[in-house]
Design an enzyme around this catalytic site. Structure first.
Site, PDB file in Angstrom:
ATOM      1  N   LEU A 133     -91.108 -81.384  41.285  1.00  0.00           N
ATOM      2  CA  LEU A 133     -90.180 -80.498  42.089  1.00  0.00           C
ATOM      3  C   LEU A 133     -90.853 -79.652  42.885  1.00  0.00           C
ATOM      4  CD1 LEU A 133     -87.193 -79.511  39.440  1.00  0.00           C
ATOM      5  CD2 LEU A 133     -87.077 -81.481  41.156  1.00  0.00           C
ATOM      6  N   ASP A 134     -90.277 -79.581  44.058  1.00  0.00           N
ATOM      7  CA  ASP A 134     -90.900 -78.816  45.270  1.00  0.00           C
ATOM      8  C   ASP A 134     -90.981 -77.212  44.822  1.00  0.00           C
ATOM      9  OD1 ASP A 134     -91.465 -80.945  47.000  1.00  0.00           O
ATOM     10  OD2 ASP A 134     -89.738 -80.505  48.140  1.00  0.00           O
ATOM     11  N   LYS A 135     -91.768 -76.436  45.329  1.00  0.00           N
ATOM     12  CA  LYS A 135     -92.109 -75.322  44.849  1.00  0.00           C
ATOM     13  C   LYS A 135     -90.583 -74.327  44.917  1.00  0.00           C
ATOM     14  CE  LYS A 135     -94.183 -70.699  45.720  1.00  0.00           C
ATOM     15  NZ  LYS A 135     -95.226 -70.040  46.531  1.00  0.00           N
ATOM     16  N   THR A 137     -87.471 -75.779  45.055  1.00  0.00           N
ATOM     17  CA  THR A 137     -86.248 -76.381  44.498  1.00  0.00           C
ATOM     18  C   THR A 137     -86.436 -76.018  42.993  1.00  0.00           C
ATOM     19  OG1 THR A 137     -86.651 -78.223  46.033  1.00  0.00           O
ATOM     20  CG2 THR A 137     -85.364 -78.837  43.779  1.00  0.00           C
TER      21      THR A 137
END
Length: 323
Positions: A133-135, A137
């Site tokens: 997951l993106d930072k 998110t």
């Protein structure tokens, strides 16, 4: 290290995948990384033909000495754990694994600090990581404890049988529930961004409205593929932006939103050991909730994000579409 002898002639990648019970793609990566030898000689060609009784040696990606440069000063809620896997609710602003540009503790380092045994198919830096997951998110992420589980989960990620549904707060509601089928690749004008690019990788998302009231616009997104920034790029392509997503066009108008308001809410897959379908939900975080609670009562929000309600909305919408 794993050693074994082949019983019949076959391709090297096929033999490694079968012996280690991993996917062909993972076996290919091990071979291309020069971690596989045949009769004591390193081989980097996946199609290398083996003879009966050839000895194969697999050295998994070596452990790296990780200096404890960054203090792990956060905790992560465990949604579920067994002998094969862990499902976590990743907080916002936590990076999943180390990279040259990362100068802080990561989710993997938290796992190591807690003493979890993790799969090593991806080496030490990405130990156990099946998907990321993106930072900014938050939400549900599954981590593999052993190579068997890692291989089975990665296969589901590849064949799209692992499902993910996200919640997002947007600047505008959708005009209508929609499926976006547009290829995503690197933005030619900004290396930090992705974009809709002809002949790039296939990407497909479905979006439905959950709530639009009092200036709060809550949508759900179902992924059929897993491209980097997929939800953000697809929404931007229809002039919809996630709150806090300045990279893809959100205009803050002075609001103090510290991250992209995107949350991985539901995650489902076939359990690698039992063969049964499992589904998990990750509670939304306070920064997400507070934006909603300023305008919408908690009871209404809880009703709209009930997993059964979301499943019903997507089932009704998708059943009427040609997928």
């Amino acid at each position: 290290m794993v050693k074994f002898n082949v019983l019949n002639s076959s391709r090297l990648d096929v033999a490694v995948a079968k012996e280690l019970q991993i996917s062909r793609n993972q076996a290919l990566n091990l071979i291309k990384d020069s971690l596989v030898s045949v009769n004591l000689k390193p081989v980097s060609k996946p199609s290398f033909l083996l003879n009966e009784n050839d000895e194969i040696c697999v050295n998994f990606a070596p452990k790296k000495e990780v200096q404890n440069e960054y203090e792990v000063n956060f905790d992560i809620h465990i949604i579920y754990e067994d002998d094969d896997l862990i499902v976590l609710n990743k907080p916002p602003q936590i990076v999943v694994h180390q990279a040259p540009s990362v100068k802080e503790a990561t989710l993997v380092e938290w796992l190591n600090k807690k003493g979890f045994m993790l799969s090593n198919l991806n080496g030490d830096v990405r130990a156990g990581i099946v998907h990321r997951l993106d930072k900014g998110t938050s939400g549900a992420i599954v981590v593999a404890k052993n190579n068997f589980a890692h291989a089975k989960l990665s296969e589901q990620l590849s064949n799209k049988s692992m499902g993910r549904i996200y919640l997002a707060l947007t600047d505008l509601p959708l005009k209508e529930d929609v499926i976006i089928d547009k290829p995503i690749g690197r933005n030619p004008n900004n290396r930090l961004k992705k974009a809709i690019v002809a002949d790039a990788k296939f990407a497909k998302s479905a979006f439905v409205n959950l709530l639009s009231e009092g200036g709060v616009n809550l949508i759900a997104a179902k992924l059929f593929t897993g491209r980097t920034h997929q939800i953000r790029v697809h929404l931007a392509s229809i002039n919809r932006h996630i709150l806090g997503d300045d990279l893809y066009g959100f205009k803050s108008q002075g609001d103090k939103i510290s991250r992209v308001m995107l949350h991985a809410y539901m995650l489902y897959f076939i359990h690698p050991r039992t063969g049964k379908r499992v589904e998990f939900t990750a509670k939304t975080y306070d920064d997400f909730n507070q934006i909603i609670y300023k305008k919408i009562p908690k009871e209404i929000f809880d009703e709209k994000i009930c997993p059964t309600h979301i499943d019903t909305i997507f089932s009704s919408f998708l059943s009427g579409m040609r997928l």
